[in-house]
Design a protein around this motif. Structure first.
Motif, PDB file in Angstrom:
ATOM      1  N   ALA A  38       0.824  -1.207   0.000  1.00  0.00           N
ATOM      2  CA  ALA A  38       0.000   0.000   0.000  1.00  0.00           C
ATOM      3  C   ALA A  38       0.860   1.260   0.000  1.00  0.00           C
ATOM      4  N   VAL A  39       1.901   1.271   0.816  1.00  0.00           N
ATOM      5  CA  VAL A  39       2.738   2.466   0.857  1.00  0.00           C
ATOM      6  C   VAL A  39       3.557   2.602  -0.427  1.00  0.00           C
ATOM      7  N   GLY A  40       3.922   1.484  -1.047  1.00  0.00           N
ATOM      8  CA  GLY A  40       4.612   1.560  -2.331  1.00  0.00           C
ATOM      9  C   GLY A  40       3.714   2.127  -3.420  1.00  0.00           C
ATOM     10  N   ALA A  41       2.464   1.656  -3.457  1.00  0.00           N
ATOM     11  CA  ALA A  41       1.518   2.185  -4.443  1.00  0.00           C
ATOM     12  C   ALA A  41       1.213   3.652  -4.181  1.00  0.00           C
ATOM     13  N   LEU A  42       1.129   4.043  -2.895  1.00  0.00           N
ATOM     14  CA  LEU A  42       0.868   5.439  -2.565  1.00  0.00           C
ATOM     15  C   LEU A  42       2.027   6.334  -2.986  1.00  0.00           C
TER      16      LEU A  42
ATOM     17  N   VAL B  30      11.674  11.485   3.172  1.00  0.00           N
ATOM     18  CA  VAL B  30      10.852  12.240   2.232  1.00  0.00           C
ATOM     19  C   VAL B  30       9.541  12.671   2.887  1.00  0.00           C
ATOM     20  N   ALA B  31       8.932  11.790   3.651  1.00  0.00           N
ATOM     21  CA  ALA B  31       7.665  12.129   4.311  1.00  0.00           C
ATOM     22  C   ALA B  31       7.852  13.253   5.325  1.00  0.00           C
TER      23      ALA B  31
ATOM     24  N   VAL C  42      -1.174  12.617   2.859  1.00  0.00           N
ATOM     25  CA  VAL C  42      -0.337  11.663   2.121  1.00  0.00           C
ATOM     26  C   VAL C  42       0.952  11.331   2.867  1.00  0.00           C
ATOM     27  N   PRO C  43       1.766  12.304   3.291  1.00  0.00           N
ATOM     28  CA  PRO C  43       2.972  11.925   4.039  1.00  0.00           C
ATOM     29  C   PRO C  43       2.675  11.302   5.391  1.00  0.00           C
TER      30      PRO C  43
ATOM     31  N   GLY D 206       4.863   3.095   6.583  1.00  0.00           N
ATOM     32  CA  GLY D 206       6.280   2.789   6.430  1.00  0.00           C
ATOM     33  C   GLY D 206       6.980   2.423   7.718  1.00  0.00           C
ATOM     34  N   THR D 207       6.459   2.879   8.861  1.00  0.00           N
ATOM     35  CA  THR D 207       7.046   2.544  10.158  1.00  0.00           C
ATOM     36  C   THR D 207       6.222   1.528  10.935  1.00  0.00           C
TER      37      THR D 207
END
Length: 210
Positions: free
Chosen positions: A28-32, A96-97, A138-139, A146-147
């Motif tokens: 999901a985070v990769g697609a986002l 990046v986030a 989004v971030p 991601g964490t």
């Protein structure tokens, strides 16, 4: 004649290791991240006038800086999600986030300083603060996914390829040419750097009597 039978040891069959599938949170985070990169690219191609202003010819430095920054943002946003899906880690994604949240916080504060500022997107004026707060989702979602424990387990258990160290190669010819060039440059500077014979530097005479 008696025949003897030699029993050979059994070799266990080696089955190819099946590639593990990333967990749902990682996918999901990769697609986002990829969707964000595509959205940034589309937004930059259609709404750069909101950044450059209403002038027909913006300054060249502003154009170059905006395009370079946008390209770098698109690349690192997609690379952060790809590195997590690949199992390399979530450092780039988190960095990046966090940077995106800091940028959006600055934009949100700038939108309420000296009155409410608006940005025209697709022909519609929208409040800058509301856009920054909405885009912060989004971030935040990327940080949460991601964490997450699933992402941490995925990056910790994904095998990484082992690269054999390369032995240092001796480049004798390159070293010799480099030393020769340096010696020639130093020799040229030493020969041409001295003043020509017979030339004297002008001296100022100060009359101490006056």
């Amino acid at each position: 004649m008696s025949s003897t039978t030699v029993a050979l040891p059994r070799v266990p069959a080696v089955h190819p290791t099946a590639r593990r599938r990333p967990p749902a949170a990682v996918l999901a985070v990769g697609a986002l991240a990829v969707a964000e990169a595509v959205g940034l690219l589309a937004l930059g191609l259609t709404s750069l006038d909101a950044v450059w202003g209403d002038g027909l010819r913006p300054p060249g430095g502003l154009v170059v800086g905006t395009l370079v920054g946008l390209a770098a943002w698109v690349v690192v946003a997609a690379a952060g999600g790809a590195s997590l899906v690949d199992g390399a880690g979530n450092r780039l994604l988190v960095a990046v986030a966090v940077g995106e949240l800091a940028l959006l916080a600055v934009l949100a504060l700038a939108g309420v300083v000296d009155g409410v500022r608006t940005v025209e997107l697709s022909g519609r004026p929208l409040p800058l603060t509301a856009l920054a707060v909405t885009a912060a989702v989004v971030p935040l979602v990327k940080l949460l996914l991601g964490t997450s424990p699933a992402a941490g387990t995925w990056t910790a258990t994904t095998p990484r390829p082992v690269r054999a160290p390369r032995p240092p190669q001796a480049h004798r010819r390159a070293r010799a040419v480099t030393l020769a060039v340096i010696a020639a440059v130093l020799t040229t500077v030493a020969v041409t750097g001295h003043p020509a014979p017979g030339s004297t530097a002008p001296a100022s005479v100060v009359d101490s009597a006056h």
